[in-house]
Design a protein around this motif. Structure first.
Motif, PDB file in Angstrom:
ATOM      1  N   GLU A 118      25.980  -8.728   3.423  1.00 49.23           N
ATOM      2  CA  GLU A 118      25.013  -8.333   2.394  1.00 49.23           C
ATOM      3  C   GLU A 118      25.583  -7.291   1.428  1.00 49.23           C
ATOM      4  N   VAL A 119      26.924  -7.080   1.501  1.00 47.66           N
ATOM      5  CA  VAL A 119      27.576  -6.060   0.671  1.00 47.66           C
ATOM      6  C   VAL A 119      28.697  -6.700  -0.124  1.00 47.66           C
ATOM      7  N   ASN A 120      28.769  -6.381  -1.419  1.00 48.19           N
ATOM      8  CA  ASN A 120      29.890  -6.808  -2.253  1.00 48.19           C
ATOM      9  C   ASN A 120      31.049  -5.873  -1.972  1.00 48.19           C
ATOM     10  N   MET A 121      32.108  -6.356  -1.289  1.00 51.53           N
ATOM     11  CA  MET A 121      33.170  -5.478  -0.822  1.00 51.53           C
ATOM     12  C   MET A 121      34.121  -5.030  -1.920  1.00 51.53           C
ATOM     13  N   ARG A 122      34.017  -5.588  -3.110  1.00 53.10           N
ATOM     14  CA  ARG A 122      34.860  -5.103  -4.217  1.00 53.10           C
ATOM     15  C   ARG A 122      34.315  -3.806  -4.798  1.00 53.10           C
ATOM     16  N   ASN A 123      32.985  -3.599  -4.715  1.00 54.03           N
ATOM     17  CA  ASN A 123      32.421  -2.393  -5.326  1.00 54.03           C
ATOM     18  C   ASN A 123      31.361  -1.727  -4.452  1.00 54.03           C
ATOM     19  N   LEU A 124      31.125  -2.263  -3.248  1.00 52.73           N
ATOM     20  CA  LEU A 124      30.212  -1.694  -2.248  1.00 52.73           C
ATOM     21  C   LEU A 124      28.757  -1.702  -2.703  1.00 52.73           C
ATOM     22  N   SER A 125      28.420  -2.567  -3.636  1.00 48.10           N
ATOM     23  CA  SER A 125      27.029  -2.685  -4.068  1.00 48.10           C
ATOM     24  C   SER A 125      26.272  -3.637  -3.152  1.00 48.10           C
ATOM     25  N   SER A 126      24.983  -3.402  -3.050  1.00 47.46           N
ATOM     26  CA  SER A 126      24.124  -4.282  -2.269  1.00 47.46           C
ATOM     27  C   SER A 126      23.976  -5.626  -2.977  1.00 47.46           C
ATOM     28  N   LYS A 127      24.001  -6.692  -2.203  1.00 45.99           N
ATOM     29  CA  LYS A 127      23.737  -8.014  -2.763  1.00 45.99           C
ATOM     30  C   LYS A 127      22.245  -8.298  -2.861  1.00 45.99           C
ATOM     31  N   LEU A 128      21.441  -7.386  -2.305  1.00 48.47           N
ATOM     32  CA  LEU A 128      19.998  -7.615  -2.254  1.00 48.47           C
ATOM     33  C   LEU A 128      19.218  -6.729  -3.201  1.00 48.47           C
ATOM     34  N   VAL A 129      19.697  -5.497  -3.419  1.00 42.09           N
ATOM     35  CA  VAL A 129      18.945  -4.508  -4.201  1.00 42.09           C
ATOM     36  C   VAL A 129      19.839  -3.950  -5.303  1.00 42.09           C
ATOM     37  N   GLU A 130      19.444  -4.148  -6.534  1.00 43.29           N
ATOM     38  CA  GLU A 130      20.229  -3.635  -7.654  1.00 43.29           C
ATOM     39  C   GLU A 130      20.206  -2.104  -7.649  1.00 43.29           C
ATOM     40  N   GLY A 131      21.372  -1.517  -7.802  1.00 47.76           N
ATOM     41  CA  GLY A 131      21.475  -0.066  -7.858  1.00 47.76           C
ATOM     42  C   GLY A 131      21.707   0.603  -6.519  1.00 47.76           C
ATOM     43  N   LEU A 132      21.720  -0.175  -5.431  1.00 43.86           N
ATOM     44  CA  LEU A 132      21.934   0.368  -4.094  1.00 43.86           C
ATOM     45  C   LEU A 132      23.384   0.129  -3.679  1.00 43.86           C
ATOM     46  N   TYR A 133      24.023   1.176  -3.124  1.00 40.71           N
ATOM     47  CA  TYR A 133      25.427   1.103  -2.718  1.00 40.71           C
ATOM     48  C   TYR A 133      25.581   1.690  -1.314  1.00 40.71           C
ATOM     49  N   PHE A 134      26.693   1.343  -0.666  1.00 42.38           N
ATOM     50  CA  PHE A 134      26.968   1.843   0.676  1.00 42.38           C
ATOM     51  C   PHE A 134      28.399   2.391   0.731  1.00 42.38           C
ATOM     52  N   ALA A 135      28.624   3.358   1.619  1.00 43.31           N
ATOM     53  CA  ALA A 135      29.970   3.882   1.838  1.00 43.31           C
ATOM     54  C   ALA A 135      30.089   4.412   3.254  1.00 43.31           C
ATOM     55  N   GLY A 136      31.259   4.177   3.861  1.00 44.31           N
ATOM     56  CA  GLY A 136      31.546   4.739   5.175  1.00 44.31           C
ATOM     57  C   GLY A 136      30.946   3.965   6.326  1.00 44.31           C
ATOM     58  N   GLU A 137      30.699   4.674   7.434  1.00 42.97           N
ATOM     59  CA  GLU A 137      30.321   4.048   8.691  1.00 42.97           C
ATOM     60  C   GLU A 137      28.858   3.627   8.756  1.00 42.97           C
ATOM     61  N   VAL A 138      28.097   3.800   7.671  1.00 42.83           N
ATOM     62  CA  VAL A 138      26.750   3.240   7.642  1.00 42.83           C
ATOM     63  C   VAL A 138      26.820   1.712   7.673  1.00 42.83           C
ATOM     64  N   MET A 139      27.971   1.163   7.241  1.00 42.48           N
ATOM     65  CA  MET A 139      28.187  -0.280   7.290  1.00 42.48           C
ATOM     66  C   MET A 139      28.801  -0.664   8.631  1.00 42.48           C
ATOM     67  N   ASN A 140      28.825  -1.944   8.901  1.00 39.97           N
ATOM     68  CA  ASN A 140      29.407  -2.444  10.147  1.00 39.97           C
ATOM     69  C   ASN A 140      30.928  -2.465  10.026  1.00 39.97           C
ATOM     70  N   ILE A 141      31.496  -1.266   9.853  1.00 38.08           N
ATOM     71  CA  ILE A 141      32.941  -1.064   9.765  1.00 38.08           C
ATOM     72  C   ILE A 141      33.299   0.052  10.730  1.00 38.08           C
ATOM     73  N   ASP A 142      34.261  -0.188  11.583  1.00 43.52           N
ATOM     74  CA  ASP A 142      34.784   0.915  12.398  1.00 43.52           C
ATOM     75  C   ASP A 142      36.267   0.702  12.606  1.00 43.52           C
ATOM     76  N   GLY A 143      37.013   1.792  12.567  1.00 47.16           N
ATOM     77  CA  GLY A 143      38.457   1.721  12.686  1.00 47.16           C
ATOM     78  C   GLY A 143      38.937   2.290  14.012  1.00 47.16           C
ATOM     79  N   LEU A 144      40.197   2.020  14.293  1.00 49.25           N
ATOM     80  CA  LEU A 144      40.825   2.587  15.472  1.00 49.25           C
ATOM     81  C   LEU A 144      41.162   4.046  15.213  1.00 49.25           C
ATOM     82  N   THR A 145      41.619   4.741  16.243  1.00 50.36           N
ATOM     83  CA  THR A 145      42.039   6.127  16.040  1.00 50.36           C
ATOM     84  C   THR A 145      43.283   6.149  15.165  1.00 50.36           C
ATOM     85  N   GLY A 146      43.494   7.271  14.513  1.00 47.93           N
ATOM     86  CA  GLY A 146      44.687   7.406  13.684  1.00 47.93           C
ATOM     87  C   GLY A 146      44.396   7.564  12.218  1.00 47.93           C
ATOM     88  N   GLY A 147      43.169   7.974  11.847  1.00 44.25           N
ATOM     89  CA  GLY A 147      42.835   8.213  10.446  1.00 44.25           C
ATOM     90  C   GLY A 147      42.215   7.041   9.731  1.00 44.25           C
TER      91      GLY A 147
END
Length: 991
Positions: A430-459
């Motif tokens: 539901e997120v446009n990964m080129r600019n992190l805008s919502s595909k559902l709500v105009e003007g809504l954006y996401f950043a960081g771990e609020v999305m279903n993204i998690d990385g390994l240790t190491g920065g």
């Protein structure tokens, strides 16, 4: 939820008669700003997104960060208080592999638009010194998280970003017209409620449930969060009593019985029976008081987080304790057979030693761990009382196998403290990964771990925060009412000249735009989509709009509504482009790249580098050599040079010298008036421009005629085409001609070429006299010629600068020879550190003993030169080539030459012909041409196939590598001037 909000919808007092105040004033006080961004969450992603948006659209966007607790608290506690800022991995697809959730979505433009190098440059440019540790983790030199916190807070303050602390966003409602938001905020201390009108929302709440509730209220799906990055609890007290022992590198296979669960994924799955999921990792392991931890365990826990949660964190680890090592003679001892030999030799070497208390020295095994493994093995005739000589051979052989397949059962996960990571969050679909805008709500954006993204240790989690915050902030700024960028000109800027670039994100115009900014121009531009070059230009102060429209030229508030003094259009822009038409209608001077180069080089002593092949590398070498000798130079080249400021294709200097890569395409180099000219070689190319060889020879002759008579032309005397051009010259009306090459008849000669350990050295002879020797960190005879040319031009200009008549300097004149030797020596120091040009024999990396290389070669002569040099320098490797033909006209005309260019390869894969501009050729005709090229190459006894589909191509290459005569000892070179580099990156990721 709407029924809860009874008052305060217009920003008036709600409970105590006093509006909610920020540390900088009323959150709704916009000082005339047309748009407002509310960032929900004051963590790293929220701060970075707010800073980027405010900086990029400073005068048109108010930014308010709302944080319910302490700002940047996760930064403070990360890395044990040191803050692991990012990781040294710079290749985007490789970086994406370190994200168990998001690795597929992040493979595209995400890290290419803002990656690890960009993050490092962002912090270092703001005074934060960084260091890279051996494992690739990057920390501030101060080893203090406070350094990063201070940097972010200082930047936010200087830009005027508002901060609301101890405040919670309790609701977000869309305005009735569907655009803009009503953001409801409650201050914690006094429970004061207020409402902020916002044009944009950036949700950056990390793993806080409140952020997910807000997203769900706006219609988004949240993947249920569960822990990631945790240790394994082990009930075996004998093992946990070994707490403190660390192993630098082991292999482990995690097996999870899912027969009673319903697993949803199989990432990193290496097989397994029915009802079983298997994961494999390598890395360091730490034995703790409750079980196993360390990077290997944390990586396994991350990849298997969902499956482990479903099975209540139970599983089996099969550990290889001997996955690396060698005997005293350098022989590998990691296989079961070799390990058996090591143990059996112990009977004769240390027969009286007890097995349980004396591990083989070659294994470097801690004695306490060795004792544990022996006593836990359960092997008959192997116990703590036995000596090696008393043990039967069969028992030692069984123990060798046990060391490679030791089983540990775990039940439960270790406790995590303040710093932890969860997987889950906003569904990335539901997120446009080129600019992190919502595909559902105009003007809504996401950043960081609020999305279903998690990385390994190491920065890696911080890097995704910087990247997502940056991309969201950039796109939000692009959407502001009048698209104003950072550093909006004040009244005095009306005196500045303005240039507008149509197609500003391309390789050619982006370098010209960067140079124009350095030279003090107001720069605006447009392109059809964002990209790394556009982001870099905006950071430097350019005003870039997305999409082509007339208002980009005539109404741009970037320059106080003044019309441009010049408009420069890319070769890809047609005459019917709306901005081209607008420029003509308003009588604004309109330039193509060549004419603009001619315009900006006026008044300089221009050094033009021309030639069918090698001009980009030669131009970069020459720029670095001239900069070293003269201290300053201005330059425009046709590729990205890591040693140029910003890693682009331009350099700004204060000296009168200007190095220009002079392109023969569309005969643009005829526009340039040169004082000094270079021709590396002349060969027929660009069949859509030149009729035949005579046409191209005449054109290069005309290029020479544009060189000042008091200058010179340096031309490669070894090249047949160059000699034909020289033969056409009228000696009485042209500048001096000086030749260089390997041949003895040249004025300047490269001799004694020697290649070893990735470096190439050669001597320089001038009129029969040795004047220096240089060493290059690259290989290939073509690069020797490129370097020789650069050194000669630098030396000649150096001598000419010091003498009234350059003809006085001869090899017989000691004074002249000394000056030449000095210039060669000094310029040689610059070339000794030459770091190449992107996509010119660029090594992407090596995995599983397979080296991946990307090169721009797309003409048969270039292809042959590249493959010949690779064969010479990688004689022990099998060489496979992926070739992307560039333009139908070139592929058709040079079919025979292409066929014979690959004879030193072990296999060739041809992909569809790439057309850089719109043509009449169909996909079918381009595929047919590539298939014919593959057959032509096969006729030369080189296995070659055509692959139309990218995924099929990658699979075919991988299969070829697995079936190779010497598997794991190969080189794959991806050649082409179009999208070949993307193929190389995908292949490297797939290894």
């Amino acid at each position: 939820r709407g029924a809860r909000w009874k008052g305060g919808l217009d920003g008036r007092r709600t409970r105590t008669g006093q509006a909610c105040q920020t540390s900088r004033g009323d959150a709704n006080a916009s000082a005339g700003a047309k748009d407002k961004l509310v960032v929900v969450g004051g963590g790293p992603a929220g701060y970075f997104g707010g800073i980027t948006a405010r900086k990029t659209a400073r005068n048109e966007l108010d930014v308010v960060i709302v944080e319910q607790n302490k700002p940047l608290e996760k930064v403070r506690i990360s890395g044990g208080g040191r803050c692991n800022v990012t990781n040294a991995i710079t290749e985007p697809s490789e970086l994406a592999r370190h994200y168990p959730r998001g690795h597929v979505e992040l493979r595209g433009a995400f890290f290419r638009l803002f990656g690890s190098i960009d993050a490092q440059e962002w912090f270092t440019s703001r005074g934060v010194a960084l260091k890279t540790e051996p494992d690739g983790r990057i920390f501030p030199v101060s080893d203090s998280s406070q350094t990063i916190i201070d940097c972010l807070q200082s930047e936010a303050t200087s830009l005027g970003v508002n901060l609301l602390v101890d405040s919670e966003v309790t609701g977000i409602r869309l305005n009735e017209e569907g655009k803009g938001f009503q953001v409801h905020v409650r201050r914690k201390p006094d429970r004061l409620e207020t409402m902020i009108h916002a044009s944009f929302i950036l949700l950056a709440t990390g793993s806080s449930p409140g952020g997910w509730h807000l997203a769900q209220s706006l219609g988004h799906t949240v993947i249920p969060p569960i822990p990631s990055l945790f240790s394994f609890k082990v009930a075996d007290r004998d093992l946990t009593q070994l707490a403190g022992i660390s192993l630098p590198n082991i292999d482990a296979t995690l097996r999870i019985d899912t027969s009673s669960a319903n697993p949803t994924r199989r990432r990193n799955n290496h097989g397994g029976g029915k009802g079983e999921v298997v994961f494999h990792e390598s890395g360091p392991v730490l034995i703790t008081h409750w079980g196993l931890s360390g990077p290997l365990v944390l990586k396994l826990s991350a990849w298997a987080a969902r499956e482990l949660a479903q099975t209540k964190y139970t599983g089996t680890l099969k550990i290889d304790f001997c996955c690396q090592g060698s005997d005293g003679y350098g022989n590998d001892i990691t296989s079961v057979e070799k390990l058996e030999e090591v143990l059996l030799r112990m009977k004769t070497r240390f027969g009286r030693k007890k097995v349980a208390s004396f591990p083989p020295p070659e294994l470097h095994m801690p004695k306490r761990l060795w004792y544990y493994l022996v006593t836990k093995s359960g092997i008959e005739n192997l116990d703590e009382a036995k000596t090696y000589s008393e043990c039967k051979n069969l028992a030692l052989r069984k123990f060798a196998s046990a060391l490679k397949h030791f089983t540990v059962e775990f039940r439960g996960k270790g406790p995590f403290k303040d710093e932890f990571v969860t997987c889950g969050g906003i569904d990335l679909a539901e997120v446009n990964m080129r600019n992190l805008s919502s595909k559902l709500v105009e003007g809504l954006y996401f950043a960081g771990e609020v999305m279903n993204i998690d990385g390994l240790t190491g920065g890696f989690n911080f890097q995704s925060s910087w990247t997502s915050g940056y991309l969201a902030g950039q796109h939000i700024a692009n959407q502001t009412a009048s698209e104003v960028r950072d550093n909006q000109p004040v009244a005095s800027d009306k005196k500045k000249k303005r240039v507008h670039f149509i197609g500003i994100g391309g390789a050619g115009l982006s370098s010209l735009a960067a140079l124009a900014l350095e030279q003090g121009w107001l720069v605006s531009g447009s392109d059809i989509e964002d990209g790394p070059k556009i982001f870099a230009l905006r950071e430097k102060g350019a005003f870039v709009s997305l999409g082509h429209k007339e208002s980009n030229i005539i109404d741009s508030s970037c320059a106080s509504s003044i019309l441009p003094d010049a408009v420069v259009a890319s070769s890809a822009v047609g005459p019917d482009n709306v901005e081209v038409v607008a420029a003509l209608n308003h009588q604004i001077p309109l330039y193509k790249r060549g004419k603009w180069l001619a315009e900006i080089t006026k008044g300089f002593e221009t050094v033009s580098v021309a030639g069918t092949h090698g001009k980009t590398t030669t131009s970069v070498m020459l720029t670095l050599a001239v900069q070293e000798v003269f201290g300053s130079v201005t330059a425009i080249v046709g590729g990205d040079a890591p040693q140029f400021s910003g890693g682009g294709g331009s350099m700004h200097g204060s000296s009168p010298l200007f190095v220009v890569e002079a392109d023969e395409y569309e005969r643009t180099f005829l526009e340039i008036a040169s004082k000094y000219a270079v021709i590396t070689n002349v060969e027929l190319d660009h069949l859509d421009i030149y009729q035949d060889e005579e046409d191209i020879y005449d054109t290069f002759l005309e290029f020479i005629s544009n060189t000042n008579e008091d200058g010179f032309v340096l031309i490669c005397g070894d090249d047949i085409g160059c000699r034909k051009v020289i033969a056409r010259m009228n000696s009485t009306s042209n500048p001096r001609v000086i030749t260089y090459g390997f041949g003895e008849g040249n004025d300047w000669q490269a001799v004694g070429v020697h290649s070893s350990d990735g470096r190439t050295s050669f001597g320089i002879v001038w009129k029969g006299v040795m004047v220096g020797r240089v060493s290059l960190p690259i290989f290939g005879e073509h690069n020797v010629l490129n370097a020789l040319c650069s050194l000669v031009v630098t030396a000649l200009i150096w001598v000419e600068q010091d003498e009234a008549s350059p003809t006085k300097s001869t090899a017989e004149c000691p004074e002249g020879r000394e000056k030449v030797e000095h210039a060669i020596m000094k310029a040689g120091t610059a070339l000794a550190e030459f770091r190449g040009v992107n996509r010119r024999c660029q090594v992407l990396g090596e995995k599983n003993n397979c080296l991946i290389l990307s090169d721009y070669a797309h003409h048969p002569t270039e292809v042959k030169a590249t493959i010949d040099s690779l064969r010479e320098n990688y004689a022990d490797r099998q060489i496979f080539v992926i070739f992307e033909p560039h333009t139908m006209s070139r592929a058709s005309f040079f079919r025979d030459k292409f066929a014979s260019s690959f004879t030193k390869c072990d296999g060739v894969f041809v992909v569809k012909v790439f057309e850089p501009f719109r043509t009449d050729s169909s996909d079918a005709s381009r595929e047919e041409m590539s298939e014919m090229l593959a057959k032509d190459i096969s006729s030369q006894q080189v296995p070659a196939v055509f692959k139309a589909d990218r995924e099929e191509l990658i699979d075919a290459i991988l299969e070829k590598l697995n079936q190779a005569e010497r598997p794991g000892d190969a080189l794959v070179a991806v050649l082409g001037a179009g999208r070949a580099h993307l193929i190389a990156e995908q292949l490297f990721h797939s290894l």
